[in-house]
Design an enzyme around this catalytic site. Structure first.
Site, PDB file in Angstrom:
ATOM      1  N   TYR A  57       9.691  -3.860  -3.899  1.00 16.22           N
ATOM      2  CA  TYR A  57       9.788  -4.981  -4.828  1.00 16.22           C
ATOM      3  C   TYR A  57       9.621  -4.444  -6.242  1.00 16.22           C
ATOM      4  O   TYR A  57       8.692  -3.680  -6.503  1.00 16.22           O
ATOM      5  CB  TYR A  57       8.703  -6.014  -4.527  1.00 16.22           C
ATOM      6  N   HIS A  58      10.511  -4.854  -7.137  1.00 23.84           N
ATOM      7  CA  HIS A  58      10.537  -4.290  -8.483  1.00 23.84           C
ATOM      8  C   HIS A  58      10.020  -5.250  -9.535  1.00 23.84           C
ATOM      9  O   HIS A  58      10.124  -6.465  -9.394  1.00 23.84           O
ATOM     10  CB  HIS A  58      11.962  -3.875  -8.841  1.00 23.84           C
TER      11      HIS A  58
ATOM     12  N   HIS B 233       9.513 -19.688  -7.729  1.00 24.87           N
ATOM     13  CA  HIS B 233       8.094 -19.518  -7.415  1.00 24.87           C
ATOM     14  C   HIS B 233       7.724 -18.043  -7.491  1.00 24.87           C
ATOM     15  O   HIS B 233       8.303 -17.209  -6.802  1.00 24.87           O
ATOM     16  CB  HIS B 233       7.776 -20.101  -6.034  1.00 24.87           C
TER      17      HIS B 233
ATOM     18  N   ARG C 147       1.905 -18.964  -8.309  1.00 24.09           N
ATOM     19  CA  ARG C 147       3.137 -19.679  -7.945  1.00 24.09           C
ATOM     20  C   ARG C 147       3.893 -20.250  -9.155  1.00 24.09           C
ATOM     21  O   ARG C 147       5.120 -20.298  -9.165  1.00 24.09           O
ATOM     22  CB  ARG C 147       2.735 -20.826  -6.999  1.00 24.09           C
TER      23      ARG C 147
ATOM     24  N   HIS D 108      13.925 -19.360  -1.884  1.00 23.41           N
ATOM     25  CA  HIS D 108      12.464 -19.417  -1.830  1.00 23.41           C
ATOM     26  C   HIS D 108      11.999 -18.687  -0.571  1.00 23.41           C
ATOM     27  O   HIS D 108      12.792 -18.185   0.209  1.00 23.41           O
ATOM     28  CB  HIS D 108      12.000 -20.878  -1.725  1.00 23.41           C
TER      29      HIS D 108
END
Ligand code: 0X9
Ligand code: ZN
Length: 426
Positions: free
Chosen positions: A135-136, A193, A247, A316
C-alpha cells in the site's frame, strides 16, 4: 523513515468513543491499537440483537461491520479495557462470538511490508514508485499519475478538480483514446473512507491496466474513463502516519473532533438515517451537505459531466458486496431490476472472491448522504458501491499480499459495464 512523533498509547482510541483524546493540533500523535481485538458476534434472534445493541451503547464500541439480521455477524473493535467484562457478558447471554484479530497493532504492523528499500531503485528505473505489492502513500500514487500523464499524453489527462482541506490536489485521471468528441464514460473513485486501503490500490490498478496494458485497448475504444483513486487524501495520509483506523476527512469542526464522514456528506437525503450530527461520530454528516471540500469538488466535477457519465462505481471495503441504491432507506429505484441484472452480470465475472448483490440499505444498513445515492439522484443510471474483500477475517487491515489477487479478480468485471454503455449516444 524518520518520524518525529510522540507515541501515545491511549486506553481508548477509537473515534466513536466520546472520551477518546481527539488529536486536533499539529502535535502528530500516533495512535496504538496494542491489545485491541476484533470480535465477530452473531445474534440468533431479536433478544440477542437487542442485547448486542445495548452492549455497543454501554461501551461505545466501534462497529466495523453491521449485522442486518439474525445469524449475520457484527464485527466489533474491542478495547483491552473491556475485554474481560465483555467476555463474561456475552457468555452470560450465550451469544456466540469469535476473536477475529487477537491484537490489532500486530495485525497493523504486519499488513504492509516496508516499501522504502526498493523505492530509490524503482524511481531511477521507472520514474515512479508505484506497484501493487504494498500500500502506497499519496506521494507515490500522485507521482505515478503524473508519470502516466507525462508518458502517455495522448491517452491520459490529469485533472485537479480542487484541493483537499489540507491543501492536497484532488486528482481525477481522464483516460480517453480520442482527442475529440465524447464517448459514454465510466467514473470510478476510491479512498472516500481513509482506512479502506484496498480501495485506492484497486483504483490505481485499474488505471494501470487501462493505460499500460495494450491488450485492454478494447475497453477504451467506445468508452472514456474518469478515475479518482484517492478522494480523501488527507484522511488517507493520516491513516499512514497517525491513526490506521481513521475513516473521515480531516477538516476542523470547531470541536475537539475532526472530520466528517464523506459518505454521509453528499447532497441527497443529507442528514437522514444512519448519519449523526455528533462531530465525534464516525458517521458525522458534516455541517451541511457538501461541507467538505473533497465532496464539493467531486460533485461539481461529476455534475458537469452528468450527461456523459453512465456508470458510477465507488470502491470501499469490506464485505464483498455490490450495493445498489437507494442507501438512505430500504427503497428501490424504478429501474432497480436493470441495475441488479447488470450488477449480477459483473459479479459473475469474479472467480476468487464471491460478491453478494443487493439493495444497500437492505443488505447493510440505511445510510443517507452517500455518493452512490447522489450520483443516482442526478441521473447516472448505473450507480453502485463496491465493498471489496474481504468478508471479515482481516477487515480493513487486509494484508498487502491480497492486493494483487483482489485487483486481478475485480478488473475483468469492468468489461460488463463497458459493454452495457458503449453504444449509448452522449
Ligand atoms: O457506510 C458506508 O458508507 C459504506 N460502507 S463502509 O463500510 N465502506 O463504510 C456503505 C455505503 C452504501 N451506500 C449508501 N448507504 N448510500
Ligand atoms: Zn467505506
Amino acid at each position: 523513515m524518520t518520524l518525529l512523533l510522540v507515541i501515545v498509547v491511549f486506553s481508548c482510541v477509537f473515534v466513536a468513543c466520546q472520551t477518546a483524546p481527539q488529536d486536533q493540533s499539529w502535535t502528530e500523535d500516533v495512535v496504538s491499537y496494542s491489545g485491541f481485538q476484533l470480535w465477530s458476534a452473531t445474534p440468533r434472534n431479536k433478544t440477542e440483537r437487542e442485547f448486542l445493541l445495548k452492549i455497543r451503547q454501554d461501551y461505545e464500541l466501534e462497529v466495523w461491520r453491521e449485522s442486518r439480521s439474525d445469524n449475520r455477524p457484527v464485527d466489533l473493535l474491542i478495547s483491552p479495557d473491556f475485554q474481560t467484562e465483555l467476555k463474561l457478558r456475552l457468555a452470560d447471554a450465550q451469544i456466540p462470538y469469535e476473536v477475529k484479530i487477537a491484537d490489532m497493532q500486530t495485525e497493523i504492523n504486519n499488513e504492509n511490508p516496508n516499501i522504502t528499500d526498493s523505492g530509490t531503485e524503482f524511481e531511477n528505473r521507472f520514474s515512479h514508485k508505484m506497484d501493487w505489492n504494498s500500500y502506497h502513500r499519496v506521494d507515490d500514487i500522485y507521482g505515478y499519475l503524473n508519470y502516466l500523464a507525462d508518458t502517455y499524453p495522448r491517452l491520459v489527462q490529469l485533472v485537479s478538480v480542487g484541493s483537499s482541506y489540507e491543501g492536497r490536489p484532488l486528482y481525477v485521471v481522464r483516460i480517453s483514446s480520442s482527442s475529440s468528441g465524447t464517448k459514454p464514460a465510466i467514473w470510478i473513485d476510491g479512498g472516500i473512507h481513509a482506512r479502506e486501503w484496498i480501495s485506492p490500490a484497486v483504483a490505481t490498478y485499474i488505471i494501470q491496466q487501462l493505460v499500460e496494458v495494450a491488450d485492454n485497448e478494447r475497453l477504451l475504444r467506445n468508452v472514456d474513463w474518469y478515475i479518482m483513486p484517492v478522494m480523501n487524501p488527507d484522511g488517507y495520509e493520516y491513516t499512514h502516519v497517525n491513526n490506521r483506523l481513521w475513516r473521515k476527512t480531516r477538516s476542523m469542526t470547531g470541536s475537539r473532533c475532526r472530520g466528517a464522514d464523506p459518505n454521509r456528506n453528499f447532497g441527497y437525503q443529507w442528514g437522514g438515517k444512519g448519519t449523526s450530527r455528533d462531530k465525534c461520530s464516525e458517521i458525522y454528516h458534516g455541517s451541511n451537505a457538501f461541507s467538505e471540500p473533497e465532496t464539493r469538488a467531486v460533485s461539481n466535477f461529476i455534475s458537469g459531466k452528468a450527461n456523459q457519465i453512465q456508470v458510477y462505481l465507488t470502491l470501499h471495503s469490506y464485505g464483498q458486496y455490490l450495493l445498489i441504491p437507494w442507501g438512505y432507506a430500504v427503497e428501490y429505484p424504478a429501474d432497480y431490476n436493470e441495475m441488479r441484472d447488470l450488477a449480477k452480470a459483473a459479479a459473475s465475472k469474479f472467480r476468487r472472491y464471491k460478491y453478494t448483490v443487493g439493495n444497500s440499505a437492505d443488505l447493510l444498513y440505511p445510510a443517507a448522504g452517500g455518493s452512490d445515492d447522489w450520483a443516482k439522484s442526478i441521473g447516472i443510471k448505473y450507480s453502485y458501491t463496491v465493498e471489496l474483500a474481504d468478508t471479515g477475517r482481516h477487515g480493513f487491515i487486509l494484508p498487502a499480499s491480497f492486493i494483487q489477487p483482489v485487483c486481478e479478480d475485480f478488473f475483468p468485471a469492468l468489461e460488463v459495464f463497458v459493454d452495457k454503455v458503449a453504444t449509448i449516444k452522449v
